[in-house]
Design an enzyme around this catalytic site. Structure first.
Site, PDB file in Angstrom:
ATOM      1  N   ALA A   1     -12.399  10.370  -4.254  1.00  0.00           N
ATOM      2  CA  ALA A   1     -12.920  10.575  -2.894  1.00  0.00           C
ATOM      3  C   ALA A   1     -11.789  10.590  -1.874  1.00  0.00           C
ATOM      4  O   ALA A   1     -10.733   9.991  -2.073  1.00  0.00           O
ATOM      5  CB  ALA A   1     -13.928   9.484  -2.544  1.00  0.00           C
TER       6      ALA A   1
ATOM      7  N   GLN B   1     -10.975   3.653   5.243  1.00  0.00           N
ATOM      8  CA  GLN B   1     -11.771   2.648   4.542  1.00  0.00           C
ATOM      9  C   GLN B   1     -12.303   3.126   3.185  1.00  0.00           C
ATOM     10  O   GLN B   1     -12.347   2.345   2.229  1.00  0.00           O
ATOM     11  CB  GLN B   1     -12.926   2.163   5.426  1.00  0.00           C
ATOM     12  CG  GLN B   1     -12.520   1.215   6.546  1.00  0.00           C
ATOM     13  CD  GLN B   1     -12.005  -0.120   6.052  1.00  0.00           C
ATOM     14  OE1 GLN B   1     -11.976  -0.396   4.860  1.00  0.00           O
ATOM     15  NE2 GLN B   1     -11.580  -0.960   6.977  1.00  0.00           N
TER      16      GLN B   1
ATOM     17  N   GLU C   1     -12.282  11.148  10.726  1.00  0.00           N
ATOM     18  CA  GLU C   1     -11.630  11.851  11.831  1.00  0.00           C
ATOM     19  C   GLU C   1     -11.444  13.350  11.584  1.00  0.00           C
ATOM     20  O   GLU C   1     -11.555  14.142  12.530  1.00  0.00           O
ATOM     21  CB  GLU C   1     -10.287  11.186  12.135  1.00  0.00           C
ATOM     22  CG  GLU C   1     -10.447   9.820  12.789  1.00  0.00           C
ATOM     23  CD  GLU C   1      -9.188   8.989  12.690  1.00  0.00           C
ATOM     24  OE1 GLU C   1      -8.575   8.728  13.745  1.00  0.00           O
ATOM     25  OE2 GLU C   1      -8.819   8.588  11.565  1.00  0.00           O
TER      26      GLU C   1
ATOM     27  N   ALA D   1      -7.981   5.380  11.215  1.00  0.00           N
ATOM     28  CA  ALA D   1      -7.098   6.182  10.362  1.00  0.00           C
ATOM     29  C   ALA D   1      -7.821   6.768   9.153  1.00  0.00           C
ATOM     30  O   ALA D   1      -7.192   7.140   8.175  1.00  0.00           O
ATOM     31  CB  ALA D   1      -5.881   5.370   9.916  1.00  0.00           C
TER      32      ALA D   1
ATOM     33  N   GLY E   1     -10.925  10.333   2.564  1.00  0.00           N
ATOM     34  CA  GLY E   1     -11.430   9.954   3.881  1.00  0.00           C
ATOM     35  C   GLY E   1     -11.768  11.198   4.676  1.00  0.00           C
ATOM     36  O   GLY E   1     -11.031  12.187   4.657  1.00  0.00           O
TER      37      GLY E   1
END
Length: 331
Positions: free
Chosen positions: A284, A90, A289, A87, A286
């Protein structure tokens, strides 16, 4: 004959588990006897670089060199839950947990150092693992010496935090929610291809990417994610096809199931857009993906630009291209 085409695609990607599922990550930080900073997290690094990111975060907050950071990851005897490495979560979840744990530890450093120097914490500066007493800069103590003094008192110098943001379940009728995901990543790609009308083969020549990554904690990692994710997208667009008959996979190995190799890698031209508008550490976002998603539609659009044929199923194999070209000639 080789025909050139250019295609573009823009995507938005909500990351984290989303849709009201509880989502959190836990981390602890402490000083070791051999003058290291120990970060303990269950976050799994599967090549995306989360260990590098959390090492940099810890080093930044605690004002030490990144070489001082040691990470214990995924040890069920020593770590608490950090959620899955999925997802695209992290960097935000474990990154924030580590940042907050370091800030928790930093507050304790100021507290105990103030007692040591009989001062107020605004009179203290942290630099390179050392606490400096500003009215008399020659008066200093290292984090590790402070740790030993704190332990002599029977107390512990350790930071701990759980990052657990609120999540919102969607309405069962409308499907809407206050926030379906904790944050969103945006990316646009332009892809140049060459289509060989004799063989049907598609060569991806150049990929131009603009990625809204919030804050690039490690720009080289971000560029690597763009290149790796886009390469996976190229595989999805042009060659990766699982053939199933009667519930049996007919191409279960790398001979029949093709993936991109080094010979299929295009020229990458990437721009990182750092808006720092995310809830992630230092702003920041993610990006794991999202870097895969835009490539396939951009390539499909580029193929259409080259030969004037739309494809609605992936992968767009040479056989499909040759068949479509033949049908187009016979119309």
């Amino acid at each position: 004959m080789k025909k050139k085409g250019r295609g573009m695609a823009t995507i938005m990607f909500g990351y984290g588990y989303g849709e009201g599922f509880p989502d959190f990550s836990h981390a602890t930080v402490e000083f070791t006897d051999n003058e290291k900073v120990l970060v303990v997290t269950a976050a799994a690094d599967v090549g995306q670089g989360v260990l590098t990111v959390i090492s940099q975060i810890a080093a930044e907050v605690l004002s030490v060199g990144v070489e001082k950071i040691k990470v214990i990851q995924g040890d069920t005897h020593k770590t608490m839950n950090s959620g899955s490495t999925s997802a695209t979560r992290q960097t935000t979840f474990t990154g924030n947990a580590v940042k907050q744990a370091c800030e928790n530890l930093k507050g304790k450093i100021f507290h105990y150092a103030s007692l040591e120097f009989n001062s107020n914490y605004p009179e203290l500066t942290l630099k390179d693992g050392t606490i400096i007493y500003n009215p008399n800069p020659e008066k200093t103590i290292t984090y590790w010496d402070l740790k030993r003094k704190v332990e002599e008192k029977g107390e512990t110098l350790k930071g701990e935090a759980t990052y657990f943001p609120p999540t919102y379940s969607p309405d069962l009728i409308s499907g809407q929610a206050h926030e379906v995901y904790v944050a969103y990543t945006f990316m646009t790609q332009i892809v140049d291809v060459e289509v060989d009308t004799t063989t049907g083969k598609v060569d991806v020549k150049d990929v131009y990417t603009a990625l809204d990554c919030g804050k690039a904690i490690n720009p080289i990692n971000v560029e690597g994610q763009i290149e790796g994710g886009t390469t996976q997208g190229i595989g999805m667009a042009l060659m990766e096809e699982q053939v199933i008959k009667n519930g049996i996979t007919l191409n279960p190995n790398m001979t029949g199931y093709l993936v991109p190799t080094s010979m299929d890698i295009p020229n990458f031209h990437s721009v990182l857009i750092e808006n720092e508008d995310s809830i992630g550490p230092f702003g920041a976002k993610g990006i794991g993906e999202p870097t895969t998603i835009a490539a396939s539609p951009a390539i499909a659009n580029a193929i259409y630009d080259a030969i004037g044929i739309r494809f609605y199923e992936l992968p767009i194999t040479p056989e499909k291209i040759l068949k479509a070209l033949k049908e187009k000639e016979n119309v």
